[in-house]
Scaffold this active site. Sequence first.
Site, PDB file in Angstrom:
ATOM      1  CG  HIS A 161      39.737  29.256  23.474  1.00 33.96           C
ATOM      2  ND1 HIS A 161      39.258  29.199  22.169  1.00 33.96           N
ATOM      3  CD2 HIS A 161      39.449  30.505  23.916  1.00 33.96           C
ATOM      4  CE1 HIS A 161      38.715  30.367  21.850  1.00 33.96           C
ATOM      5  NE2 HIS A 161      38.820  31.168  22.890  1.00 33.96           N
ATOM      6  CB  CYS A 248      35.049  26.179  19.008  1.00 40.53           C
ATOM      7  SG  CYS A 248      36.043  25.699  17.608  1.00 40.53           S
TER       8      CYS A 248
END
Length: 253
Positions: A161, A248
Amino acid sequence: MFTQAIARKPGKNFAKGLTTRVNIKPPQYELLLKQHNVYLETLNSCGLNITVLDPLPDYPDAYFVEDTAVVTPDVAVITRPGADPRKGEEESIARVLAGFRELERISAPGTLDGGDVLQVGNHFFIGISQRTNKEGAEQLGGILEGYGNTWVTIPVGDGLHFKSSVNYVGKNTLLVTPDFAENTELSGYDKIILERDEAYAANTLLVNDHLLTPAGFRSVRKRLEGLGFDIVELETSEMRKMDGGLTCLSIRF
């Protein structure tokens, strides 16, 4: 300032989630719960009211809630996760966020993970990655633009990511891995450039004048101290085994 956060308790089957890590010590559930609880306590101490959701047995990665939504002061955009085993996690998040924001959605063929979206003021960096495709990024950009924001896409390359490699740590400063040090889209910011063996620490989280950073990176902490924020080191060994980090584990707004 953030006032709310959404998180989800890890399920007992969390070790069946997606990971690129190989030849590592098996992740331990009780230790993960301990680390996760300390994380939640830290968010609370930073002034956030936390909604903690129950595990989703069919989705072992569901405690990585950030990937399911992008929340701004005006709208909550429900994502369409890029990994097929994670599609569906977003529905329970949508029901919760409907109580806080107007909802918009990413639709097929677009895919988008919240871990690829970094907000700095009213500007958004959207990573094109293994999980977020061009269509999904452009859908998000169009939605954000409709609420007065600006946005740009950035190729992520080999990383999972965008926020695995780049995060905003306040005072016009980005914490970045070497791969992003010369990226022209980031040229308007001061940068703390990490050594390659410190790359995991790029996933540092700014929350209301506190910097939450992975424990064990002394040189990174020393450089962050120059920004003048309170710094909290958190143990992340078990979530790291599952390709997870501090950003996250919650949706903050």
